[in-house]
Scaffold this active site. Sequence first.
Site, PDB file in Angstrom:
ATOM      1  N   ASP A 144       0.820  -1.223   0.000  1.00  0.00           N
ATOM      2  CA  ASP A 144       0.000   0.000   0.000  1.00  0.00           C
ATOM      3  C   ASP A 144       0.854   1.272   0.000  1.00  0.00           C
ATOM      4  O   ASP A 144       0.340   2.374  -0.227  1.00  0.00           O
ATOM      5  CB  ASP A 144      -0.935   0.013   1.221  1.00  0.00           C
ATOM      6  CG  ASP A 144      -1.988  -1.086   1.136  1.00  0.00           C
ATOM      7  OD1 ASP A 144      -2.245  -1.585   0.030  1.00  0.00           O
ATOM      8  OD2 ASP A 144      -2.539  -1.458   2.188  1.00  0.00           O
ATOM      9  N   LYS A 187      -5.790  -2.856  -7.037  1.00  0.00           N
ATOM     10  CA  LYS A 187      -6.082  -2.109  -5.808  1.00  0.00           C
ATOM     11  C   LYS A 187      -7.217  -1.120  -6.100  1.00  0.00           C
ATOM     12  O   LYS A 187      -7.920  -1.255  -7.088  1.00  0.00           O
ATOM     13  CB  LYS A 187      -4.819  -1.428  -5.293  1.00  0.00           C
ATOM     14  CG  LYS A 187      -3.747  -2.400  -4.836  1.00  0.00           C
ATOM     15  CD  LYS A 187      -4.219  -3.228  -3.656  1.00  0.00           C
ATOM     16  CE  LYS A 187      -3.201  -4.265  -3.200  1.00  0.00           C
ATOM     17  NZ  LYS A 187      -3.718  -5.133  -2.145  1.00  0.00           N
TER      18      LYS A 187
HETATM   19  C1  S3P Z   1      -5.350  -5.588   3.668  1.00  0.00           C
HETATM   20  C2  S3P Z   1      -4.562  -6.362   2.868  1.00  0.00           C
HETATM   21  C3  S3P Z   1      -3.934  -5.876   1.627  1.00  0.00           C
HETATM   22  C4  S3P Z   1      -3.913  -4.365   1.546  1.00  0.00           C
HETATM   23  C5  S3P Z   1      -5.224  -3.754   1.951  1.00  0.00           C
HETATM   24  C6  S3P Z   1      -5.585  -4.162   3.369  1.00  0.00           C
HETATM   25  C7  S3P Z   1      -5.947  -6.187   4.875  1.00  0.00           C
HETATM   26  O1  S3P Z   1      -4.628  -6.392   0.525  1.00  0.00           O
HETATM   27  O2  S3P Z   1      -3.556  -3.945   0.251  1.00  0.00           O
HETATM   28  O3  S3P Z   1      -5.153  -2.340   1.887  1.00  0.00           O
HETATM   29  O4  S3P Z   1      -6.390  -5.440   5.768  1.00  0.00           O
HETATM   30  O5  S3P Z   1      -5.964  -7.407   4.962  1.00  0.00           O
HETATM   31  P1  S3P Z   1      -4.353  -7.884  -0.018  1.00  0.00           P
HETATM   32  O6  S3P Z   1      -4.499  -8.788   1.119  1.00  0.00           O
HETATM   33  O7  S3P Z   1      -5.410  -8.162  -1.041  1.00  0.00           O
HETATM   34  O8  S3P Z   1      -2.987  -7.848  -0.597  1.00  0.00           O
END
Ligand code: S3P
Length: 430
Positions: free
Chosen positions: A318, A345
């Site tokens: 992120d 994203k």
């Molecule tokens: C998150 C996991 C991440 C991240 C998102 C929040 C979470 O995504 O990019 O902003 O809280 O589990 P991914 O698990 O799809 O990589």
Amino acid sequence: MEKILKEGIQHNLTGEITVPGDKSISHRAIMLGSIAHGITKIDNFLMGEDCLSTIECFRKMGVEIDVNSDNVIVSGVGLNGLKEPSGILDAGNSGTTTRLISGILAGQRFKSTITGDDSLKTRPMKRIIEPLSKMGAKFLCINNDGYLPFTISGGEIKGIAYESRVASAQVKSACLLAGLYADCPTTVIEPSQSRNHSELMLEYFGADIKCHSKTEVSIKPNPRLMGQHVIVPSDISSAAYFMVAGLICEGSDILIKNVNINPTRAGIINVIQDMNGNISLENIRKQSNEEVADIHVTYSPDMRGTTIGGDIIPTLIDEIPVIAVLATFAQGKTIIKDAAELKVKESNRIDTVVNGLEAIGANVKACDDGMVIYGGAPLFGAKIETKKDHRIAMAFAIANLICKGSIILDDGDCVAISFPDFYDKLDMIS
Ligand code: S3P
């Protein structure tokens, strides 16, 4: 609404700041608090739009959640106490709400429908539909296969061993949460380690969960989860904007207090060190099963490019938009690779970052799994297309600090997704 940022190159950003509570941890505290027995008290909860969407979803399933000025109180209904939702569950812009709640809904003996905003409706959901269907849940995608809106019919859940193709905490968490309702243990194996907040918080609430290695975790079904006091640390993803601001603005010295430095989230700190940035951690301590520290950054005129790829990517996914801004300031080439996840994203962040950086004069090239940035080119104000992506708006607000002229964000309000008072905090130190 369009946002015109302050004109001119900024110097001497100084002071002590706190950024809001961690988004991932705030979501999970509401979810586990809702399915635990008794009261969960959450301090420093992130009052961002994404986490408010999670609260609304659980209220629709009969959970009493009181939002007060300095805490959130969740009156848990227990693992099997959720009620059939009183309407469609709206996850807004939040992938975390959708994917994690789907795990819980898979275990319920009622039907529920989830939808979201235009961005969320384009984000891939097959990655959770596949394992949750293997566990026994039934999905009906209303418009397009693999996308929101969809209806979940839950019930008889089987424990499985699932090997995920992506390192995604959202996929892992969906499986683990469904695993609470299964007939035998559930195991998730990932290609590399994703953030482990679900594991830490499930353990904190009393679940029987075991990490066999960094990339393999198992959970036993049917625990008696108990409400807890959760103190949410500040979000390293929000702190990242101020870390970069302090490194790139001449004369700066910034202390960011109480930030979560969980190693599965803190890859940006390693990258800054690698790039020769002045960063240090002070007052390292443990809080509600998570590691926190104060992060100190000072102006770092001698930063150099680096290569970012492999297992570190999930630990800073992120932060890539603001790391790309930092790379325009460092001397030499920065390569960001193995980051194709950026495309799915809140916006396609390879496109939004590269297009934005090109617009302000940076030397950058898009790749299929990342980008290459040649640092050192002077930057100029321009209009940035944010695609209503909060992290794009904030990353370019930081780029604006070292631009001649001023950057105009086509939408400045989207920062409210994760950091409602971002511009006030930036004004406080600049
Ligand atoms: C998150 C996991 C991440 C991240 C998102 C929040 C979470 O995504 O990019 O902003 O809280 O589990 P991914 O698990 O799809 O990589």
